[in-house]
Write an enzyme that holds these catalytic residues in place. Sequence first.
Site, short mmCIF file in Angstrom:
data_model
loop_
_atom_site.label_atom_id
_atom_site.label_comp_id
_atom_site.label_asym_id
_atom_site.label_seq_id
_atom_site.Cartn_x
_atom_site.Cartn_y
_atom_site.Cartn_z
CB THR A 129 -0.90 0.02 1.25
OG1 THR A 129 -1.41 1.34 1.45
CG2 THR A 129 -0.14 -0.36 2.52
CD GLU A 131 -2.26 5.11 4.61
OE1 GLU A 131 -1.86 5.29 5.76
OE2 GLU A 131 -2.86 5.99 3.95
CE1 TYR A 152 -4.08 -1.78 5.82
CE2 TYR A 152 -2.87 0.17 5.11
CZ TYR A 152 -3.57 -0.98 4.81
OH TYR A 152 -3.75 -1.35 3.49
CE LYS A 156 -2.09 -4.46 3.98
NZ LYS A 156 -2.42 -5.50 3.01
P1 NAP Z 1 -11.34 -4.93 2.12
O1 NAP Z 1 -12.53 -4.64 1.27
O2 NAP Z 1 -11.29 -4.38 3.51
O3 NAP Z 1 -11.17 -6.53 2.19
C1 NAP Z 1 -10.35 -7.13 3.14
C2 NAP Z 1 -10.58 -8.62 3.09
O4 NAP Z 1 -9.74 -9.25 4.08
C3 NAP Z 1 -12.03 -9.04 3.43
O5 NAP Z 1 -12.39 -10.12 2.62
C4 NAP Z 1 -11.91 -9.50 4.87
O6 NAP Z 1 -12.88 -10.46 5.24
C5 NAP Z 1 -10.53 -10.16 4.84
N1 NAP Z 1 -9.97 -10.34 6.18
C6 NAP Z 1 -9.92 -9.43 7.19
N2 NAP Z 1 -9.36 -9.98 8.28
C7 NAP Z 1 -9.07 -11.27 7.97
C8 NAP Z 1 -8.52 -12.35 8.68
N3 NAP Z 1 -8.15 -12.24 9.97
N4 NAP Z 1 -8.39 -13.55 8.07
C9 NAP Z 1 -8.78 -13.70 6.77
N5 NAP Z 1 -9.31 -12.70 6.03
C10 NAP Z 1 -9.46 -11.50 6.63
O7 NAP Z 1 -10.00 -4.45 1.39
P2 NAP Z 1 -9.78 -4.12 -0.17
O8 NAP Z 1 -10.07 -2.69 -0.39
O9 NAP Z 1 -10.40 -5.14 -0.99
O10 NAP Z 1 -8.18 -4.24 -0.24
C11 NAP Z 1 -7.56 -5.50 -0.50
C12 NAP Z 1 -6.15 -5.49 0.05
O11 NAP Z 1 -5.41 -4.44 -0.56
C13 NAP Z 1 -6.04 -5.25 1.54
O12 NAP Z 1 -4.95 -6.02 2.00
C14 NAP Z 1 -5.72 -3.78 1.67
O13 NAP Z 1 -5.01 -3.53 2.86
C15 NAP Z 1 -4.88 -3.57 0.43
N6 NAP Z 1 -4.94 -2.23 -0.18
C16 NAP Z 1 -6.12 -1.69 -0.50
C17 NAP Z 1 -6.16 -0.46 -1.15
C18 NAP Z 1 -7.46 0.20 -1.52
O14 NAP Z 1 -7.43 1.40 -1.82
N7 NAP Z 1 -8.56 -0.53 -1.59
C19 NAP Z 1 -4.95 0.20 -1.47
C20 NAP Z 1 -3.75 -0.42 -1.12
C21 NAP Z 1 -3.75 -1.64 -0.49
P3 NAP Z 1 -14.35 -10.00 5.74
O15 NAP Z 1 -15.09 -9.63 4.49
O16 NAP Z 1 -14.90 -11.22 6.39
O17 NAP Z 1 -14.13 -8.87 6.69
N1 GDD Z 2 -12.54 6.79 6.53
C1 GDD Z 2 -12.68 8.12 6.66
N2 GDD Z 2 -13.84 8.61 7.19
N3 GDD Z 2 -11.68 8.93 6.25
C2 GDD Z 2 -11.86 10.26 6.36
C3 GDD Z 2 -13.02 10.82 6.89
C4 GDD Z 2 -14.06 9.96 7.35
O1 GDD Z 2 -15.10 10.37 7.84
N4 GDD Z 2 -12.89 12.17 6.85
C5 GDD Z 2 -11.70 12.45 6.33
N5 GDD Z 2 -11.06 11.29 6.03
C6 GDD Z 2 -9.70 11.18 5.48
C7 GDD Z 2 -8.79 10.23 6.27
O2 GDD Z 2 -8.29 10.87 7.45
C8 GDD Z 2 -7.71 9.97 5.22
O3 GDD Z 2 -6.76 10.99 5.24
C9 GDD Z 2 -8.49 10.01 3.89
O4 GDD Z 2 -9.75 10.63 4.18
C10 GDD Z 2 -8.74 8.65 3.25
O5 GDD Z 2 -9.27 7.78 4.23
P1 GDD Z 2 -9.83 6.33 3.86
O6 GDD Z 2 -10.84 6.42 2.80
O7 GDD Z 2 -10.22 5.68 5.14
O8 GDD Z 2 -8.59 5.61 3.18
P2 GDD Z 2 -7.05 5.54 3.59
O9 GDD Z 2 -6.31 6.37 2.57
O10 GDD Z 2 -6.82 5.84 5.00
O11 GDD Z 2 -6.72 4.00 3.37
C11 GDD Z 2 -7.18 3.30 2.20
O12 GDD Z 2 -6.20 3.40 1.19
C12 GDD Z 2 -4.93 2.83 1.51
C13 GDD Z 2 -4.00 3.05 0.31
O13 GDD Z 2 -3.48 4.34 0.35
C14 GDD Z 2 -7.41 1.85 2.62
O14 GDD Z 2 -8.01 1.16 1.54
C15 GDD Z 2 -6.10 1.16 2.97
O15 GDD Z 2 -6.35 -0.23 3.18
C16 GDD Z 2 -5.13 1.34 1.79
O16 GDD Z 2 -3.90 0.73 2.09
#
Ligand code: NAP
Ligand code: GDD
Length: 347
Positions: A129, A131, A152, A156
């Site tokens: 990520t 992050e 987190y 990672k």
């Molecule tokens: P997500 O929607 O939160 O999905 C996370 C998945 O992990 C869900 O299926 C969840 O299961 C499963 N999980 C959580 N805890 C677990 C455990 N203890 N054992 C087995 N499975 C578990 O995340 P996503 O947005 O699809 O992202 C996929 C991956 O990419 C994550 O690793 C995230 O950190 C990473 N990532 C995401 C983004 C983004 O912007 N979306 C960016 C960079 C990296 P449940 O459904 O049962 O909770």
């Molecule tokens: N969730 C959330 N809720 N975020 C908020 C809010 C709120 O009400 N208001 C402001 N924010 C700001 C957070 O403080 C952060 O700076 C930004 O919006 C994005 O927050 P999220 O959407 O929660 O995503 P993230 O960037 O922290 O994390 C997501 O992206 C990462 C990759 O950069 C997640 O998907 C992570 O799993 C992933 O690694």
Amino acid sequence: MSLMGKIALITGITGQDGYYLSALLLGKGYELHGLVQPLVYDDTHTLAPFLDQITLHRCDLCDGGAITRILNEIKPDEIYNLGAQSHVGMSFDVPEYTTNVNALGTLRLLESLRALKLENTTRFYQASTSEIFGDTPPPQTEHSLFNPRSPYASAKLYAYHLVKNYREAYGFHASNGILFNHESPKRGYDFVTRKVTRAVASIGVGQKECVDLGNLNAIRDWGHAADYVEGMWLMLQQEQADDYILATGEGRSVRELCDVAFSCIGVSLTWIGEGEEEKGIDRLSKQVRVRVDQKLFRPLDVENLRGDPTKAQEKLGWRRKTSFKETITEMVKADQSCLIYDIKRFG
Ligand code: NAP
Ligand code: GDD
């Protein structure tokens, strides 16, 4: 047996990326397996369109024995490790659990592969990520400094290094996809884009007045999940494993996200006040539509993420296809459809 004869395992298959990656791999003829958490609310219905084509295995990433047994049973050609406690804000509340799943979960998978002598046959994708860059200024590249600012991100980053270690020490075909934020109608409700698009849909039909948010200044590089899962797959098709950034190269603030989302219901916002007093107001009706709530701030936030995807573009031929506006519009429309369905069904 699948057409291609290739077997893939997705951890975190019930999440946003699991949905799009399942669609992609099934479309390519893979035999698909997925890990789903036992003992939690069953959300496998999220995979409904293709549930009958996937073999699901109940297994927590904290359970090393179960992981080894399942890997031995499936012997996958490719593993996509998407499973994680993926909410950055929540990781401050549950740091130990987050580390157990996100860091040690990756270790358990890699060690199981080693114990089963699958390191030369199973390719491994790690969901890393943006992050991990923390407050390193944009544009972030594969060579930028890592400076994680949450439990987190720290977990990672451990997993990132481990993947590299196993690649270099044991010859694993293991790649880190350093993905910047990507969104879709399948995005979890707790992430800021989905929170905003759901609120906008509700405000549009008069079910809600206003949305409360935290840090409006935070800048993120938001793409579409469907584009990013293609990049994951491409990484595992390369002869050599490597680490790649997937990003759009465009940064937008949470405030700009609100502007675009509200424009989908014909509302133009004007911003007044500063800090906790800042408000997003409907230019025409003068109603307050966005408020700041101090409780929604994180103990430490990442202020500015904007990635440079040049390496993925040049080496993988990866391109993002969906613009930010298209992504947010699709999400608002999907949330509006859900609301209309609920209103018709439940009144
Ligand atoms: P997500 O929607 O939160 O999905 C996370 C998945 O992990 C869900 O299926 C969840 O299961 C499963 N999980 C959580 N805890 C677990 C455990 N203890 N054992 C087995 N499975 C578990 O995340 P996503 O947005 O699809 O992202 C996929 C991956 O990419 C994550 O690793 C995230 O950190 C990473 N990532 C995401 C983004 C983004 O912007 N979306 C960016 C960079 C990296 P449940 O459904 O049962 O909770
Ligand atoms: N969730 C959330 N809720 N975020 C908020 C809010 C709120 O009400 N208001 C402001 N924010 C700001 C957070 O403080 C952060 O700076 C930004 O919006 C994005 O927050 P999220 O959407 O929660 O995503 P993230 O960037 O922290 O994390 C997501 O992206 C990462 C990759 O950069 C997640 O998907 C992570 O799993 C992933 O690694």
